[in-house]
Design a protein around this motif. Structure first.
Motif, short mmCIF file in Angstrom:
data_model
loop_
_atom_site.label_atom_id
_atom_site.label_comp_id
_atom_site.label_asym_id
_atom_site.label_seq_id
_atom_site.Cartn_x
_atom_site.Cartn_y
_atom_site.Cartn_z
N SER A 211 53.18 2.98 -26.40
CA SER A 211 54.35 2.28 -26.94
C SER A 211 55.52 2.48 -25.99
O SER A 211 55.59 3.49 -25.29
N MET A 212 56.42 1.47 -25.96
CA MET A 212 57.61 1.58 -25.13
C MET A 212 58.72 0.74 -25.77
O MET A 212 58.50 -0.40 -26.15
N THR B 219 70.28 1.97 -19.17
CA THR B 219 69.49 1.86 -20.40
C THR B 219 68.34 2.86 -20.35
O THR B 219 67.67 3.03 -19.35
N ARG B 220 68.13 3.52 -21.48
CA ARG B 220 67.07 4.51 -21.61
C ARG B 220 65.87 3.87 -22.30
O ARG B 220 66.02 3.13 -23.27
N LEU B 221 64.70 4.16 -21.78
CA LEU B 221 63.44 3.69 -22.35
C LEU B 221 62.70 4.89 -22.91
O LEU B 221 62.65 5.94 -22.27
N SER B 222 62.13 4.72 -24.08
CA SER B 222 61.31 5.77 -24.69
C SER B 222 59.88 5.25 -24.75
O SER B 222 59.65 4.11 -25.16
N TYR B 223 58.94 6.08 -24.31
CA TYR B 223 57.55 5.65 -24.36
C TYR B 223 56.64 6.82 -24.70
O TYR B 223 56.99 7.97 -24.51
N ASP C 18 52.46 12.38 -26.09
CA ASP C 18 53.80 12.94 -25.97
C ASP C 18 54.80 11.80 -25.76
O ASP C 18 54.43 10.71 -25.32
N THR C 19 56.06 12.05 -26.08
CA THR C 19 57.11 11.07 -25.86
C THR C 19 57.87 11.43 -24.59
O THR C 19 58.22 12.59 -24.37
N PHE C 20 58.11 10.43 -23.76
CA PHE C 20 58.83 10.58 -22.50
C PHE C 20 59.99 9.61 -22.50
O PHE C 20 60.04 8.66 -23.29
#
Length: 138
Positions: free
Chosen positions: A37-38, A48-52, A57-59
């Motif tokens: 997921s992203m 802008t920050r992206l979460s994936y 784990d989340t990065f």
């Protein structure tokens, strides 16, 4: 920083179409190996920050450079690892020449560096080939 990945492909679509797929963050799972997921925390722009999620784990990545339809750099910092992924798009007669250059820096635990770089090459080194398939099949 140590260069880990340098790869490119020619995609038979114009840069605008390649850029659209490249920056459609929720659909990045189709071409980013092991990413499940992203999401972007705002519009696609510098800062802008992206979460994936990957490997359970989340990065987080931050867009550190953006020249629309030409260049995008994502910086990921996780623990002692900093990685920069730069995507360059070039308008060519056949469509778009896209390149990925990734660098990695590790602070502490230097013994882990060769393993990390190998993991990056084996997984992230396939991104551009997969992106090509996604864009050309659309």
């Amino acid at each position: 920083m140590t260069r880990v990945i340098s790869t490119s492909e020619t995609i038979r679509k114009p840069p605008a179409e390649v850029w659209e797929v490249l920056t459609d963050w929720p659909k990045a799972t189709a071409w980013m190996p092991s990413v499940t997921s992203m999401l972007a925390e705002g519009p696609t722009q510098v800062g802008t920050r992206l979460s994936y999620r990957t490997r359970g784990d989340t990065f987080h990545s931050t867009i550190t450079e953006l020249d629309e339809r030409r260049r995008l750099t994502l910086k990921t910092e996780h623990g002692s690892v900093t990685a920069d992924y730069t995507y360059d798009l070039e308008d060519v007669a056949e469509g778009t020449r896209i390149s990925l250059n990734a660098t990695c820096q590790l602070s502490g635990h230097q013994w882990f560096g060769p393993i990390l770089r190998l993991m990056m090459r084996l997984t992230d080194g396939k991104q551009i080939k997969k992106l090509k398939r996604v864009v050309e099949d659309a």
